[in-house]
Design an enzyme around this catalytic site. Structure first.
Site, PDB file in Angstrom:
ATOM      1  N   GLU A  63       0.997  -1.139   0.025  1.00  0.00           N
ATOM      2  CA  GLU A  63       0.038   0.197  -0.033  1.00  0.00           C
ATOM      3  C   GLU A  63       0.911   1.221  -0.017  1.00  0.00           C
ATOM      4  O   GLU A  63       0.788   2.135  -0.807  1.00  0.00           O
ATOM      5  CB  GLU A  63      -0.950  -0.048   1.169  1.00  0.00           C
ATOM      6  CG  GLU A  63      -2.148  -0.998   1.250  1.00  0.00           C
ATOM      7  CD  GLU A  63      -1.762  -2.531   1.366  1.00  0.00           C
ATOM      8  OE1 GLU A  63      -0.475  -2.704   1.818  1.00  0.00           O
ATOM      9  OE2 GLU A  63      -2.400  -3.343   1.243  1.00  0.00           O
ATOM     10  N   HIS A 132     -10.997  -5.309   8.666  1.00  0.00           N
ATOM     11  CA  HIS A 132     -11.352  -5.169   7.238  1.00  0.00           C
ATOM     12  C   HIS A 132     -12.606  -4.142   7.172  1.00  0.00           C
ATOM     13  O   HIS A 132     -13.037  -3.940   6.123  1.00  0.00           O
ATOM     14  CB  HIS A 132     -11.729  -6.246   6.461  1.00  0.00           C
ATOM     15  CG  HIS A 132     -10.508  -7.224   6.036  1.00  0.00           C
ATOM     16  ND1 HIS A 132      -9.857  -7.929   6.773  1.00  0.00           N
ATOM     17  CD2 HIS A 132     -10.286  -7.352   4.690  1.00  0.00           C
ATOM     18  CE1 HIS A 132      -8.852  -8.720   5.935  1.00  0.00           C
ATOM     19  NE2 HIS A 132      -9.240  -8.451   4.863  1.00  0.00           N
TER      20      HIS A 132
HETATM   21  C1  LIG Z   1      -2.036  -5.031   4.298  1.00  0.00           C
HETATM   22  C2  LIG Z   1      -3.043  -5.796   3.372  1.00  0.00           C
HETATM   23  N1  LIG Z   1      -3.152  -5.629   2.220  1.00  0.00           N
HETATM   24  C3  LIG Z   1      -4.151  -6.294   1.523  1.00  0.00           C
HETATM   25  C4  LIG Z   1      -4.713  -7.400   2.478  1.00  0.00           C
HETATM   26  C5  LIG Z   1      -5.599  -8.173   1.385  1.00  0.00           C
HETATM   27  N2  LIG Z   1      -5.054  -9.590   1.173  1.00  0.00           N
HETATM   28  C6  LIG Z   1      -5.382 -10.691   2.144  1.00  0.00           C
HETATM   29  S1  LIG Z   1      -4.601 -12.058   1.560  1.00  0.00           S
HETATM   30  C7  LIG Z   1      -3.968 -11.166  -0.054  1.00  0.00           C
HETATM   31  C8  LIG Z   1      -2.915 -12.089  -0.650  1.00  0.00           C
HETATM   32  C9  LIG Z   1      -2.051 -12.571   0.018  1.00  0.00           C
HETATM   33  O1  LIG Z   1      -1.018 -13.296  -0.550  1.00  0.00           O
HETATM   34  P1  LIG Z   1       0.161 -14.100  -0.014  1.00  0.00           P
HETATM   35  O2  LIG Z   1       1.090 -13.240   0.637  1.00  0.00           O
HETATM   36  O3  LIG Z   1       0.854 -14.930  -1.431  1.00  0.00           O
HETATM   37  O4  LIG Z   1      -0.484 -15.173   0.720  1.00  0.00           O
HETATM   38  P2  LIG Z   1      -1.302 -16.491   0.248  1.00  0.00           P
HETATM   39  O5  LIG Z   1      -2.946 -15.805   0.594  1.00  0.00           O
HETATM   40  O6  LIG Z   1      -1.065 -16.884  -0.941  1.00  0.00           O
HETATM   41  O7  LIG Z   1      -1.292 -17.415   1.172  1.00  0.00           O
HETATM   42  C10 LIG Z   1      -4.441  -9.823   0.098  1.00  0.00           C
HETATM   43  C11 LIG Z   1      -4.016  -9.147  -0.777  1.00  0.00           C
HETATM   44  C12 LIG Z   1      -4.386  -7.630   3.654  1.00  0.00           C
HETATM   45  N3  LIG Z   1      -4.876  -8.594   4.298  1.00  0.00           N
HETATM   46  N4  LIG Z   1      -3.530  -6.811   4.134  1.00  0.00           N
END
Ligand SMILES: Cc1ncc(C[n+]2csc(CCOP(=O)(O)OP(=O)(O)O)c2C)c(N)n1
Ligand SMILES: [Mg+2]
Lengths: 326, 361
Positions: A63, A132
């Site tokens: 972000e 959220h």
């Molecule tokens: C700071 C923040 N930005 C956005 C999100 C929304 N979000 C939740 S999970 C995710 C993807 C995360 O991907 P990764 O780190 O590869 O983990 P995975 O879900 O694949 O286990 C996003 C964008 C969040 N939870 N926190």
């Protein structure tokens, strides 16, 4: 709802982005999952296909990076639309928003304006828990240098973006997550971003709401009307700067005010509005100002607790009854 | 046994066909029963994950975050831990939770909204799930620094994803850990996707390469190979315990399911890719190995499956009979003790509810 020309809030927002991308080649959209996925709330669905990856940019998950880069691009003459998934994650970019976007004009002696638009989802009601679901737009409305918009209707979702992009200063647009599926008329396609709107007229009490609580205030007004109390419903639309005139005009007629805010009560936007009424319309009031806010707790995850924590139609009705009774 | 090429960038001890290979840097020699144990862990975790998914579909859980496909990365690393080690997970580490003895029903209770958390992180050495991406890596560093100060010989593991690796917090955690020589193992499950974003949109260079820039080792391991994950995590924990500082492991794996129960991956990724990873399935691989080495027979596999069925039934019944918390539970745990503001709100809310009760009484 009549089907003719009716679209959803989500589609209205998409149409607004589409129009901006067509109209001005300095405009581009960036954020997490805005491209291939079409946005985490499906707002930008199809825009990547239509405008390509230069103008609809999926960013790495950072972000601070995409808001900061948005500031840089704006300084360089672009007109970025930055999407942040939810207001809670905007906190990771708070330094960029507050210390930078909001202050650069001042600290550069007027040389560097930041024509950046940041859109984000706000609010609760979707069982997404305490990281959220908050309503922090009131915090942002505290910050000099920013303009804060809270479209509550399909018409505003459609019409606020372009004037926001034309604004030479940073504008934050808060889209309440519960509104995306709401249908309505998109209107002519451009609206003012300076004034509040009277969404319903009544003579007995003024309900002041914005964003996600506007619909609840209108529903409460229906309930009140059935029992003989006619409510004015003011939709703030613009949280900074507040349109005092519309608020005072209404309170001047009804002599009673109920402020509905999904933010917390202590130190919140509702407090700001309340004190403005006290400052400017004290002698017009026939009853103490009432507030309906979110319980002062992190938004709970369990559905029934979340519902209980938020302003709801019955709690708005109860507050209005109290105002009218005294 | 085939030897893995030293230059190869991926530590592997089991091929996708279940053939044991030797790696020059990492080895593992376990008692027979432990090989079977790893298979059992992975199979039961997959079963509970599937059951939770189904319960969400039935409306019994608010959401679920499946770990399907990542069982080897989670069980391999989770079984490398000692009781006094401490884990900071993200939100998908049901397999690690399993290894730390968190009852699956407790995990599900949290996603049902019955409890917030529900387990004791101090007692289990397993911190609560973290939703805001990357923040836990910093908590892990601070916790590890505290352990060192106390003279503990334990270490901390911080789990995060390939997407979270782009957040500033993670880079800052790397640097902080390196500067303070904190005993922390950063365990990145690179499952190739961050919701709709493929990993090549997150990072130009392999994630484990970043460690070198901060001054500590980084290793990529086959995340669908439970033996390799166990061996590498053990070595990394040893490194941290010895006082040699942080260590980064990038486990190359795949999120076989949707991001969460709210996601439809068909919108953004090709079915062929999923099929390709299906052929590298961690559990099938371990099963092939057990058969090939005659470490287990059909009766064993049948027993594990039956145990899985019993677990699933137990979970289903357990979840459905969980009580809903009372509404005024929302005022709990905002502050550690009693708090005037909260007590006012609680009282106001009770009075408000009473107004609705009166006409009925
Ligand atoms: C700071 C923040 N930005 C956005 C999100 C929304 N979000 C939740 S999970 C995710 C993807 C995360 O991907 P990764 O780190 O590869 O983990 P995975 O879900 O694949 O286990 C996003 C964008 C969040 N939870 N926190
Ligand atoms: Mg991932």
């Amino acid at each position: 709802m009549s089907a003719a020309n009716t679209i959803t809030y989500r589609e209205a927002m998409r149409e607004a982005i589409r129009e901006a991308l067509r109209r001005d080649d300095r405009v581009f959209l960036m954020g997490e999952d805005v491209g291939a996925y079409g946005g985490c709330f499906a707002v930008s669905l199809g825009l990547l296909e239509e405008f390509g990856p230069e103008r609809v940019r999926d960013t790495p998950l950072s972000e601070a990076a995409f808001v900061g880069a948005g500031i840089g691009a704006a300084l360089g003459g672009m007109r970025p639309i930055v999407e942040i998934m939810t207001v809670n994650f905007s906190l990771l970019a708070l330094d960029q928003i507050l210390n930078n976007a909001a202050t650069l004009l001042h600290m550069s002696g007027g040389q560097l304006n930041v024509p950046l638009v940041i859109r984000m989802t706000t609010g609760a009601g979707r069982q997404l828990a305490a990281q959220h679901s908050h309503s922090l737009e009131g915090w942002y409305a505290h910050i000099p240098g920013l303009r804060i918009l809270a479209p509550a209707t399909v018409e505003d979702a459609r019409g606020m973006l372009w004037p926001a992009l034309e604004d030479p200063d940073p504008v934050l647009i808060f889209e309440h997550g519960s509104l995306y599926g709401v249908s309505g008329q998109p209107g002519p396609g451009q609206v003012d971003i300076t004034s509040a709107a009277l969404r319903r007229s009544g003579k007995d009490v003024t309900l002041i709401a914005y964003g996600g609580t506007t619909g609840k205030a209108l529903a409460a007004a229906d309930v009140l009307s059935a029992e003989g109390t006619e409510a004015d419903v003011v939709d703030l639309r613009v949280l900074r700067p507040l349109d005092d005139a519309t608020i005072m005009e209404s309170v001047g007629r009804t002599h009673r005010a109920v402020i509905v805010d999904e933010g917390w009560r202590s130190g919140g936007l509702s407090a700001e509005i309340g004190i403005r009424i006290a400052e400017q319309a004290f002698y017009q009031l026939d009853a103490p100002i009432q507030r309906v806010c979110t319980a002062e707790v992190p938004i709970p995850y369990a559905r029934h607790l979340e519902e209980a924590a938020l302003p709801q139609v019955p709690s708005i009705v109860a507050a209005a009854r109290e105002a009218v009774a005294s | 046994m085939r030897r893995q090429d030293e230059a190869e960038d991926l530590v592997q001890l089991l091929t996708p066909e279940g053939e044991r290979v030797v790696h020059p840097g990492y080895d593992l020699d376990l008692p027979k029963s432990q090989y079977r144990g790893l298979y059992r862990d992975m199979t039961l975790v997959r079963r509970l994950d599937r059951e939770a998914f189904a319960l969400q579909r039935l409306g019994e859980l608010g959401m679920w975050i499946p770990c399907l496909g990542q069982e080897a990365a989670q069980i391999g690393s989770g079984r490398a831990l000692e009781p006094d080690d401490h884990v900071f997970p993200s939100y998908r580490e049901h397999g690690v939770a399993w290894c730390r003895g968190i009852p699956p029903l407790t995990l599900m209770g949290m996603l049902r909204g019955t409890t917030n958390g529900g387990w004791d992180p101090r007692h289990t050495g397993f911190h609560l799930y973290t939703i805001v991406l990357g923040v836990q890596t910093l908590h892990a560093v601070g916790y590890a620094m505290g352990m060192r100060r106390d003279g503990d010989s334990s270490a901390v593991v911080a789990y995060f994803g390939d997407g979270a690796a782009s957040e500033g917090d993670v880079s800052e955690a790397f640097n902080f850990a390196a500067v303070y020589n904190a005993p922390v193992v950063f365990f990145c499950q690179n499952n190739q996707w961050a919701i709709s974003q493929p990993v090549d949109r997150q990072s130009r260079a392999p994630i484990h390469h970043r460690a070198r820039g901060y001054g500590f080792p980084g290793v990529r391991v086959d995340g669908n190979d439970v033996l390799a994950c166990l061996a590498v995590t053990r070595a990394a924990l040893e490194h941290a315990r010895r006082g040699d500082g942080p260590f980064l492991i990038e486990a190359h794996t795949y999120r076989m399911g949707p991001h969460t129960t709210s996601d439809d991956p068909g919108r953004y990724r090709p079915a062929e890719e999923v099929e390709e990873w299906q052929r590298k399935d961690p559990i099938a691989r371990m099963r092939a190995f057990l058969l090939r080495e005659e470490l287990a027979d059909d009766a064993f596999f049948r027993e594990v499956d039956e145990e899985g069925d019993r677990l699933a039934l137990e979970l289903r019944e357990g979840v459905i009979s969980m009580p809903d918390p009372p509404v005024d539970a929302m005022f709990d745990h905002v502050y550690t003790g009693r708090h005037t503001l909260l007590e006012e709100e609680r009282a106001w809310y009770a009075a408000y509810l009473d107004r609705f009760e009166e006409p009925r009484a």
